[in-house]
Design a protein around this motif. Structure first.
Motif, mmCIF file in Angstrom:
data_model
loop_
_atom_site.group_PDB
_atom_site.id
_atom_site.type_symbol
_atom_site.label_atom_id
_atom_site.label_comp_id
_atom_site.label_asym_id
_atom_site.label_seq_id
_atom_site.Cartn_x
_atom_site.Cartn_y
_atom_site.Cartn_z
ATOM 1 N N GLU A 1 26.199 1.384 -75.672
ATOM 2 C CA GLU A 1 27.033 2.561 -75.509
ATOM 3 C C GLU A 1 27.168 3.301 -76.834
ATOM 4 N N ARG B 1 26.008 9.625 -73.524
ATOM 5 C CA ARG B 1 25.380 8.595 -72.725
ATOM 6 C C ARG B 1 24.234 7.956 -73.505
ATOM 7 N N ASP C 1 27.850 8.797 -65.956
ATOM 8 C CA ASP C 1 28.661 7.791 -66.627
ATOM 9 C C ASP C 1 28.732 6.548 -65.756
#
Length: 729
Positions: free
Chosen positions: A576, A581, A629
């Motif tokens: 992450e 993203r 997400d």
């Protein structure tokens, strides 16, 4: 000739007597000017009839010197106002010296003018004398003068002799100091007497002191005066050589090439004919010259040959008096060494060389080739090197040189074949390590004939390496051809058997009698046994006499599209990133070669396009990134990967989305790192819990039943239900 005017005079030489046994006159008379200056030639003692007997001449009067040719020369300014006599001594070798009486007669006209001038001069009156303290000026003596001794040299006088009866004395070098007792003085007259010869090379000048005293009182009547006596040089020292007389010059040098310089010295007085040295060579040859003044030796011609004469001795003479016959001389031998150049090529001792060599032999010395070279041994001009100029087009032979004997060594480096050629003809050239200095000379050559002898050989494969193209995955049982050998003598394959020596993958079989090649296993280009698409099989052929020969089969494998591209890693970590993203690179590989491999085509399939997308596709990779997400966790991504021929299949890649530290998920790192610590913490917690339990049990028991120690009981523990007094807790 007196300065300031020209005087006429005539030279009169009168030979009074000449004994039959003498080659020169007994006496000489000569008319001279009243005043004669140094260098003036008075006359000459004729020595023409004396031959070359090495005469030495000297004068009894230091005002005059006699050269070796008999010339009488004025050494000091002299006045001749009356007949003046002295002697010339002539000595031949070790014989007794002979005397020549010389009389100088003043020129009558000049003497008359000189007398008139002297009478009218004011200093002629005694009471008006010019104030001079002593007389005369410095005077000379001849070194190594011949006897008889003593001889009168010069008269000294003091002005005080006019008023006193004086007595003269002398002291210092030559009198009371070394050289001792050379001079004395007549006390009454002041005449200086010389008692023996003096060597100018030891004492070129003597300065002693003259004193004058009153004969009655002994008191000095004048101040002391230094008297200087110059010792005139006599040619009594022959020249001597300086330094070594060894020189070097390169052979075949051009004329006028400098060889070296001979140096010499002479102890006699510098700047006089006694030290004028002339150099000459007494050796009769047409090879060298020497400069008469500088002593430089040069070559006379360009024919110097070291191989004829390596060192040349020459006799050098050095003679003073500029080489006159009467001059003194020395001789020595100078050695001139000729330095070698490569002016002689190696020559063969034979006109043709022959030798025998067996076929199938390699790295074998076949022949020694002797040569001769006249140049200096063990130099580059002498050391030979050999070159095969003809007949070695296939590099079957090589030439070396024996460093000790300088012979050529002919080796065969590849096996020869009797069946292909029974006679080999070579041309060998003998050269040196450096070029020849003469461009008109060439290197010598010699023909060499080698006869190849027949040997019974084993079978020979033709070709030695057989290359067969074959596609991978060729069906088992497919015949690829045959590989056969022949007997080199009979050119037949009858009775020859074939055996495999090496076939790591057992891909082929070889027919024992036919040499037939058949596929027996899967041929795979991607196998570890294949190098550069080649696979080697070694085969041995054996004839009935058990002689064998080796051959090789090389399979050149052609690729087929028998593989599909697959991911390099099926488990990927997507870290992450704050505020955006994440993405990860997917790489694939295909063992096939072009055109059955990259560039690959990457396509998402199934439900994967809803959450993922692809970008930046390269030759063998693509970037997989999040399209939406998504929480942390594991995700399966379906992706079809195809090669350049669109052959491929759907591949599943597991992607773990997590927070990373150092490229690894933090959770995974913590669990691995806390395993040991967690176990230890758990054990400590259990130990603390157990300790608390034990403490609780002890406290509870002590409240219902106390124990104490009674001193009177001898230290025994007694049970008591009575609570003992104690402090409040």
């Amino acid at each position: 000739m007196a300065p300031g005017g020209i005087f006429r005079f005539c030279l009169i030489v009168t030979i009074l007597a000449q004994p039959a046994q003498s080659c020169f006159p007994r006496s000489i008379r000569s008319q001279v000017p009243v005043k004669i200056d140094p260098g003036y030639v008075i006359t000459q003692v004729p020595l023409d009839h004396c031959g070359d007997v090495g005469l030495s001449l000297s004068s009894s009067d230091p005002h005059f010197t006699v050269n070796t040719d008999g010339t009488i020369v004025v050494a000091v300014v002299s006045m001749v106002t009356k007949i003046r006599s002295f002697q010339v001594w002539v000595k031949a070798g070790r014989g007794q010296p002979r005397r020549v009486d010389v009389q100088l007669i003043p020129d009558t006209e000049q003497l008359h003018q000189y007398t008139l001038h002297a009478q009218s001069a004011p200093w002629n009156q005694a009471h008006k004398r010019f104030k001079r303290r002593w007389s005369p000026l410095p005077f000379n003596i001849i070194e190594n003068a011949l006897p008889p001794f003593p001889k009168e040299v010069e008269l000294i006088g003091s002005d005080s002799s006019v008023n006193y009866t004086v007595r003269y004395t002398i002291e210092g070098p030559g009198v009371t100091q070394p050289p001792m007792n050379v001079f004395s003085v007549v006390h009454e007259t002041g005449m200086v007497i010389v008692h023996r010869a003096v060597d100018r090379e030891l004492y070129p000048k003597l300065v002693f002191q003259a004193r004058v005293t009153d004969k009655l009182t002994g008191k000095e009547t004048d101040r002391p005066l230094d008297i200087t006596v110059l010792v005139l040089d006599l040619n009594d020292n022959p020249p001597t050589f300086l330094g070594p007389l060894e020189f070097q010059v390169v052979e075949q040098s051009r004329p006028d090439t400098e060889v070296g310089v001979v140096t010499a010295t002479d102890r006699d007085e510098a700047g006089t004919p006694h030290t004028q040295i002339k150099f000459s060579l007494l050796t009769e040859n047409q090879l060298f010259n020497i400069h008469p003044q500088s002593g430089k030796i040069t070559t006379k011609s360009g024919t110097l040959d070291r191989e004829v004469q390596a060192t040349i001795p020459v006799t050098v003479e050095i003679r003073d008096m500029n080489g006159a016959k009467s001059g003194l001389f020395n001789t020595a031998i100078a050695t001139i060494t000729l330095v070698d150049v490569n002016d002689n090529p190696p020559t063969f001792t034979e006109t043709i060389l022959k030798a025998d060599v067996e076929e199938d032999k390699a790295d074998l010395l076949v022949l020694r080739i002797p040569v001769e070279d006249r140049d200096e041994v063990n130099t580059q001009n002498w050391k030979a090197k050999f070159v095969i100029t003809h007949g070695n087009e296939n590099n079957d032979f090589r030439m070396d040189t024996d460093p000790t004997t300088n012979e050529g060594l002919l080796y065969v480096v590849k096996p020869l074949d009797y069946e292909k050629g029974r006679l080999v003809a070579l041309i060998v050239s003998a050269q040196n390590e450096v070029p020849l200095v003469n461009s008109l000379t060439s290197w010598n050559t010699i023909p060499v004939e080698l006869s190849v002898s027949d040997v019974d050989e084993g079978p020979e494969f033709s070709p030695l390496i057989k290359v067969i193209r074959v596609k991978e995955n060729t069906p088992i049982g497919t015949i690829l051809g045959s590989y056969m050998a022949l007997d080199p003598e009979t050119r037949s394959n009858t009775g020859i058997r074939y055996l495999k020596v090496s076939d790591p993958g057992s891909w082929l079989s070889v027919g024992e009698e036919t040499g037939e090649l058949k596929v027996t296993n899967l041929i795979d280009l991607e196998s570890d046994l294949v190098t550069n698409a080649m696979y080697n099989i070694t085969v041995n052929a054996v004839d009935p006499s058990s002689k064998s020969g080796m051959g090789m089969i090389t399979l050149l494998i052609e690729d087929t599209n028998d593989n599909i591209p697959v991911p390099d890693d099926r488990v990927l970590v997507l870290c992450e990133e704050e505020g955006k993203r994440g993405s990860v690179t997917v790489m694939a590989h295909d063992p096939d070669l072009l055109p059955y491999s990259s560039p690959y085509d990457f396509q998402l399939s199934g439900e994967s396009p809803k959450k993922w997308r692809l970008r930046d596709a390269q030759n063998i990779s693509v970037v997989l990134e999040q399209a939406v997400d998504m929480p942390r966790g594991n995700y399966e991504v379906e992706m079809r990967i195809a090669d350049l021929q669109d052959k491929g299949d759907v591949q599943v890649v597991n992607v773990k989305v997590c927070r990373c530290l150092g490229g690894q998920c933090v959770a995974a790192t913590s669990s691995v790192g806390m395993g040991a610590w967690g176990t230890l913490a758990l054990l400590l917690a259990l130990a603390m819990l157990l300790l608390l339990c034990l403490l609780f049990v002890v406290v509870c028991n002590s409240r219902g039943e106390k124990m104490y120690i009674d001193d009177s009981s001898g230290g025994m523990l007694l049970h008591s239900n009575t609570e003992a007094p104690g402090e409040e807790v």
